[in-house]
Design a protein around this motif. Structure first.
Motif, PDB file in Angstrom:
ATOM      1  N   TRP A  11       0.791  -1.245   0.000  1.00  0.00           N
ATOM      2  CA  TRP A  11       0.000   0.000   0.000  1.00  0.00           C
ATOM      3  C   TRP A  11       0.821   1.293   0.000  1.00  0.00           C
ATOM      4  N   GLN A  12       2.091   1.215   0.280  1.00  0.00           N
ATOM      5  CA  GLN A  12       2.874   2.454   0.300  1.00  0.00           C
ATOM      6  C   GLN A  12       3.198   2.863  -1.134  1.00  0.00           C
ATOM      7  N   MET A  13       3.075   4.147  -1.431  1.00  0.00           N
ATOM      8  CA  MET A  13       3.482   4.540  -2.772  1.00  0.00           C
ATOM      9  C   MET A  13       4.091   5.922  -2.847  1.00  0.00           C
ATOM     10  N   ARG A  14       4.951   6.076  -3.834  1.00  0.00           N
ATOM     11  CA  ARG A  14       5.519   7.377  -4.128  1.00  0.00           C
ATOM     12  C   ARG A  14       4.768   7.959  -5.299  1.00  0.00           C
ATOM     13  N   MET A  15       4.685   9.262  -5.345  1.00  0.00           N
ATOM     14  CA  MET A  15       3.893   9.909  -6.384  1.00  0.00           C
ATOM     15  C   MET A  15       4.694  10.232  -7.635  1.00  0.00           C
ATOM     16  N   THR A  16       6.024  10.111  -7.578  1.00  0.00           N
ATOM     17  CA  THR A  16       6.844  10.556  -8.698  1.00  0.00           C
ATOM     18  C   THR A  16       6.467   9.863 -10.004  1.00  0.00           C
ATOM     19  N   ALA A  17       6.414   8.552  -9.978  1.00  0.00           N
ATOM     20  CA  ALA A  17       6.165   7.801 -11.205  1.00  0.00           C
ATOM     21  C   ALA A  17       4.821   8.169 -11.857  1.00  0.00           C
ATOM     22  N   PRO A  18       3.707   8.132 -11.123  1.00  0.00           N
ATOM     23  CA  PRO A  18       2.435   8.463 -11.781  1.00  0.00           C
ATOM     24  C   PRO A  18       2.382   9.901 -12.274  1.00  0.00           C
ATOM     25  N   ILE A  19       3.021  10.817 -11.546  1.00  0.00           N
ATOM     26  CA  ILE A  19       3.019  12.212 -12.003  1.00  0.00           C
ATOM     27  C   ILE A  19       3.785  12.322 -13.313  1.00  0.00           C
ATOM     28  N   CYS A  20       4.927  11.631 -13.394  1.00  0.00           N
ATOM     29  CA  CYS A  20       5.705  11.639 -14.642  1.00  0.00           C
ATOM     30  C   CYS A  20       4.857  11.078 -15.782  1.00  0.00           C
ATOM     31  N   MET A  21       4.200   9.942 -15.512  1.00  0.00           N
ATOM     32  CA  MET A  21       3.362   9.325 -16.547  1.00  0.00           C
ATOM     33  C   MET A  21       2.277  10.289 -17.002  1.00  0.00           C
ATOM     34  N   PHE A  22       1.695  10.960 -16.038  1.00  0.00           N
ATOM     35  CA  PHE A  22       0.620  11.888 -16.347  1.00  0.00           C
ATOM     36  C   PHE A  22       1.128  13.045 -17.206  1.00  0.00           C
ATOM     37  N   ILE A  23       2.307  13.561 -16.831  1.00  0.00           N
ATOM     38  CA  ILE A  23       2.884  14.664 -17.604  1.00  0.00           C
ATOM     39  C   ILE A  23       3.160  14.202 -19.035  1.00  0.00           C
ATOM     40  N   VAL A  24       3.737  13.006 -19.162  1.00  0.00           N
ATOM     41  CA  VAL A  24       4.018  12.465 -20.498  1.00  0.00           C
ATOM     42  C   VAL A  24       2.722  12.370 -21.302  1.00  0.00           C
ATOM     43  N   TRP A  25       1.677  11.917 -20.636  1.00  0.00           N
ATOM     44  CA  TRP A  25       0.371  11.744 -21.288  1.00  0.00           C
ATOM     45  C   TRP A  25      -0.158  13.074 -21.817  1.00  0.00           C
ATOM     46  N   ILE A  26      -0.096  14.096 -20.941  1.00  0.00           N
ATOM     47  CA  ILE A  26      -0.570  15.437 -21.328  1.00  0.00           C
ATOM     48  C   ILE A  26       0.278  15.979 -22.478  1.00  0.00           C
ATOM     49  N   LEU A  27       1.611  15.792 -22.371  1.00  0.00           N
ATOM     50  CA  LEU A  27       2.504  16.261 -23.433  1.00  0.00           C
ATOM     51  C   LEU A  27       2.147  15.596 -24.762  1.00  0.00           C
ATOM     52  N   ALA A  28       1.889  14.286 -24.698  1.00  0.00           N
ATOM     53  CA  ALA A  28       1.558  13.544 -25.921  1.00  0.00           C
ATOM     54  C   ALA A  28       0.273  14.098 -26.534  1.00  0.00           C
ATOM     55  N   ILE A  29      -0.728  14.360 -25.682  1.00  0.00           N
ATOM     56  CA  ILE A  29      -1.993  14.908 -26.203  1.00  0.00           C
ATOM     57  C   ILE A  29      -1.752  16.256 -26.857  1.00  0.00           C
ATOM     58  N   THR A  30      -0.966  17.105 -26.176  1.00  0.00           N
ATOM     59  CA  THR A  30      -0.690  18.438 -26.701  1.00  0.00           C
ATOM     60  C   THR A  30       0.033  18.347 -28.047  1.00  0.00           C
ATOM     61  N   THR A  31       1.090  17.527 -28.066  1.00  0.00           N
ATOM     62  CA  THR A  31       1.864  17.378 -29.307  1.00  0.00           C
ATOM     63  C   THR A  31       0.965  16.921 -30.451  1.00  0.00           C
ATOM     64  N   PHE A  32       0.178  15.900 -30.140  1.00  0.00           N
ATOM     65  CA  PHE A  32      -0.678  15.331 -31.159  1.00  0.00           C
ATOM     66  C   PHE A  32      -1.670  16.376 -31.698  1.00  0.00           C
ATOM     67  N   LEU A  33      -2.274  17.111 -30.771  1.00  0.00           N
ATOM     68  CA  LEU A  33      -3.245  18.124 -31.188  1.00  0.00           C
ATOM     69  C   LEU A  33      -2.583  19.200 -32.040  1.00  0.00           C
ATOM     70  N   ILE A  34      -1.396  19.638 -31.605  1.00  0.00           N
ATOM     71  CA  ILE A  34      -0.695  20.689 -32.366  1.00  0.00           C
ATOM     72  C   ILE A  34      -0.404  20.200 -33.788  1.00  0.00           C
ATOM     73  N   ILE A  35       0.106  18.976 -33.889  1.00  0.00           N
ATOM     74  CA  ILE A  35       0.431  18.442 -35.215  1.00  0.00           C
ATOM     75  C   ILE A  35      -0.816  18.343 -36.088  1.00  0.00           C
TER      76      ILE A  35
END
Lengths: 320, 108
Positions: free
Chosen positions: A279-303
């Motif tokens: 049950w113990q977790m660090r937030m770094t990994a999911p936050i990174c994944m989330f940022i990558v996800w948002i970046l991918a959406i942004t990139t895709f939309l811009i293109i």
């Protein structure tokens, strides 16, 4: 023979027998719990402590004793009045019967951040139902992760007994606070079986979600790889761009791949943590994944917005 | 709302007035005040007094100074301020009015 403790009370030092210390501590804590909420609370408490010290000094010299015993504490409390005698009136003045519940994160029942447990308390429904809804949302729409994370950040945690009472919609008064404090002490001993059953159930669900999410992630990846090596040189047939170089096309397709695969990866990560890391977790990994996800959406939309024929006034329709 | 509760409400309401009455005669230590009030049977336990004294002090009606004590810690001696005397006057007037009203109602 009895053990004694040294305590300081109203700028005096007393030798007090252990059981008497516990009684005195409980008395002072109860009063403190009430008066510390108001202005000048520490002054009131100080006055009360000074008076208690005086009473003890009196009792000790009257009985020619050098240490304080339970009887002294009980006598002093009789003189000062029990918490009910002192505070009773003020409690009666605020008859908050059905206090509305306040939304807090319930960290006592947390699996990740206590959001689901808190929402369940707030809506007065079983926590399993909320968790199930969240899991389904995670599964069918990756965006639910975002909802959860926002809730985690925005909703405050219930830390003090008073907040825990507010969370459950019980009125905040001395008796309830004392009850709550006792509960949290006792909880370490009892009530484990229900938690264990729930943990087991939750782990079973996690295994199921883990398997499904893994299959989805692998499937998306396989499709992506096959598409990449197909003669059309595009991951998915719907993305054909006009007048752009191969690099842009590849970028668009990688973005699309990340958009599709990230929620599944996040779910896999989540389940792995639930299953293997106690049950113990660090937030770094999911936050990174989330940022990558948002970046991918942004990139895709811009293109798409800049490169796709439908948006470039060529009068062409989207090739579906 | 039993008889007990409304009684305690009445007592609580005039307790501040009683404290000021005791202190206006001479500066007093908390337990002197308590003793007086206990004698007059307006209070039963001491604990109720401390929060009231602090509240009266915070509203500027009372002030205190520390005095050494032969036994135990230094004691707080409370005295009444000019504002406190004014408040007391108003309370006195109020009290007289109330007793008059009650007496009138009783003798109807």
């Amino acid at each position: 023979m009895k053990k004694t403790n040294n305590i300081s009370l109203g700028k005096c030092v007393f030798c007090v027998e252990e059981d008497a210390v516990a009684k005195l501590q409980q008395y002072i804590n109860t009063l403190e719990g009430h008066y510390m909420k108001e202005e000048g609370g520490s002054e009131i408490m100080n006055d009360i402590e000074v008076r208690l010290a005086e009473l003890f000094t009196e009792y000790l010299s009257a009985n020619k004793r050098e240490y304080v015993i339970m009887d002294d504490v009980l006598n002093a409390i009789k003189v000062m009045g029990s918490p009910n005698d002192i505070i009773d009136d003020e409690i009666k003045e605020e008859p908050k019967k059905a206090t509305s519940r306040k939304l807090y994160r319930d960290v006592d029942q947390k699996v990740i951040g206590g959001v689901a447990a808190g929402l369940a308390q707030w809506m007065n429904i079983p926590v399993a139902a909320v968790r199930l809804i969240f899991l389904l949302l995670f599964f069918f729409a990756g965006g639910a992760v975002l909802i959860y994370i926002i809730c985690w950040i925005v909703i405050p945690q219930a830390i003090t007994p008073a907040q825990k009472l507010e969370m459950q919609g019980e009125s905040v008064n001395i008796n309830n606070i004392a009850k709550k404090a006792m509960e949290s002490i006792q909880k370490n001993n009892t009530g484990k079986t229900l938690g264990q059953i729930f943990n087991a159930l939750f782990k079973i669900i996690s295994v199921f979600v883990l398997i499904v999410a893994s299959i989805i992630a692998v499937a998306i990846t396989v499709i992506a790889v096959i598409q990449a090596f197909s003669p059309a040189n595009t991951f998915l047939p719907m993305i054909t761009l006009c007048e752009s170089g191969a690099a842009i096309v590849i970028l668009a397709n990688i973005s699309l791949y990340l958009i599709a695969v990230m929620p599944a990866v996040l779910l896999i990560w989540l389940c792995c943590h639930i299953l293997f890391k106690n049950w113990q977790m660090r937030m770094t990994a999911p936050i990174c994944m989330f940022i990558v996800w948002i970046l991918a959406i942004t990139t895709f939309l811009i293109i798409i917005l800049t490169q796709h024929p439908a948006w470039m006034h060529h009068g062409m329709t989207i090739n579906l | 709302m039993g008889v007990e509760n409304s009684q305690s409400q009445m007592r609580k309401g005039i307790l501040e007035y009683c404290i000021l009455l005791v202190i206006q005669k001479k500066d007093a230590y908390a337990s002197d005040i308590i003793e007086q009030l206990k004698k007059s049977k307006i209070i039963v336990v001491e604990g109720t007094i401390y929060p009231l004294l602090t509240r009266l002090k915070n509203s500027g009606w009372l002030t205190y100074h520390w005095e050494e004590s032969l036994q135990g810690p230094p004691r707080k001696y409370y005295s009444i301020t000019t504002e406190g005397r004014e408040a007391l006057k108003e309370m006195e007037q109020n009290w007289n009015e109330l007793t008059e009203i009650v007496n009138n109602l009783k003798s109807l």
